[in-house]
Write a protein that holds these residues in place. Sequence first.
Motif, short mmCIF file in Angstrom:
data_model
loop_
_atom_site.label_atom_id
_atom_site.label_comp_id
_atom_site.label_asym_id
_atom_site.label_seq_id
_atom_site.Cartn_x
_atom_site.Cartn_y
_atom_site.Cartn_z
N HIS A 109 51.03 37.11 42.31
CA HIS A 109 50.42 37.34 43.62
C HIS A 109 50.46 36.08 44.48
O HIS A 109 50.78 34.99 44.00
CB HIS A 109 48.96 37.80 43.46
CG HIS A 109 48.05 36.72 42.91
ND1 HIS A 109 48.05 36.35 41.59
CD2 HIS A 109 47.13 35.92 43.52
CE1 HIS A 109 47.17 35.38 41.40
NE2 HIS A 109 46.61 35.08 42.56
N ASP B 80 47.77 34.12 47.26
CA ASP B 80 46.36 34.18 47.70
C ASP B 80 46.31 34.43 49.20
O ASP B 80 47.12 33.89 49.96
CB ASP B 80 45.64 32.87 47.36
CG ASP B 80 45.49 32.67 45.84
OD1 ASP B 80 45.61 33.67 45.09
OD2 ASP B 80 45.26 31.53 45.42
N HIS C 44 52.18 33.05 42.49
CA HIS C 44 51.79 32.53 41.18
C HIS C 44 51.30 33.65 40.27
O HIS C 44 51.04 34.77 40.73
CB HIS C 44 50.75 31.41 41.34
CG HIS C 44 49.55 31.76 42.16
ND1 HIS C 44 49.58 31.93 43.52
CD2 HIS C 44 48.26 31.97 41.81
CE1 HIS C 44 48.38 32.22 43.98
NE2 HIS C 44 47.55 32.27 42.94
FE LIG Z 1 45.64 33.20 42.90
#
Ligand SMILES: [Fe+2]
Length: 343
Positions: free
Chosen positions: A193, A195, A250
């Motif tokens: 994903h 952020d 990440h």
């Molecule tokens: Fe994250």
Amino acid sequence: MASSVIVEVPVIDFSFLKDATAFRDDTYVKLREACEEWGCFLVVNHGIKEEIIYEMDSAARDIFRLPKETKQKNKLPRNEMGYIASTPANPFYESLGILGAPDRTAIQRFSDYLWPHGNPEIRDFYTWEFDDFQIKAIYAYSSSVEELTINIIRVILQSFEVNSRLDTSQFWGFLRMNYYDLPKNEKGGMATHVDHNCIGLLYQDGTGGLQVKSKAGKWAEVKPEMNSFIVILGDCFKALSNGRIHNVTHRVMMERCHDKKFRVSIPYFYDFSLETVVDPLPEFVDENHPRLYKPFVYGDYRNFYVESKKKKIWTKGDFGSETCGEENLYNFAGIQVSTTTSN
Ligand SMILES: [Fe+2]
Ligand SMILES: O=C(O)CCC(=O)C(=O)O
């Protein structure tokens, strides 16, 4: 999928925050490159005392050992910000969050939910105004990482020769505690994903498992280094920088092949308040760098992100599958920049 662990994440020495003579000529260049090519970097010599980190780590472990019914009391109005219980797709993962940390009221509220009658087991050892070791540790940790995060944002902007300051009154801290508890021979982690927020400063214990993807598409293991944090830059910093700063993809991939069972990671996110309008800083937009994103209300983007994530079907153990990727911000606020010339 690109193969993993062949490249090293950039490391930035921040000792100059405490001692200006430690500033190196190439610090800005290294930092700018890390932001542009990686969207992440390791922070060393950050000045936060080891005991503060150690005590936060042990407080998180104490808290996760509480019964599930107690942890479930950590409810927060915003989607995905309170207790996240394990699911069939990710059975060995749990998470707790404190929105507003290091604000004492926010931390006290968290404590009151979890220990409505105080925490008599450890209360007597401390005379500080909070009566719990855990709460004292959370306060000390989150106020230290907040200060460091604000400094890191300032230095990142300096590295791009940007004079605009971010109005920190628009921000909320969000402290998350992630707990990965693997039975033997099982795999655990967090799916791939990006952020959605501006910046996260993440502590991980010595277990390992966090991987980041470079802009060039190479996965790198973020090896747990004593006394380091990893900075993870998210969608909002990408929007603020008009696309210059990369929003790093990440994931966490762990396998329990020895006796070490738990992994704790503690990201501190510096998150806009929901009503903040996110718009590129003026220095990032000019004739050569046309605007790439429309201004957007952060809360609307957050909802869009959470909804996109819900639509993804994720099967157990498949940490390589993407829940929310780099395209998300573009899909929400991207402006199509024409590459054809007209006459
Ligand atoms: Fe994250
Ligand atoms: O546990 C980790 O190292 C990663 C956590 C993370 O990416 C997150 O909480 O968004």
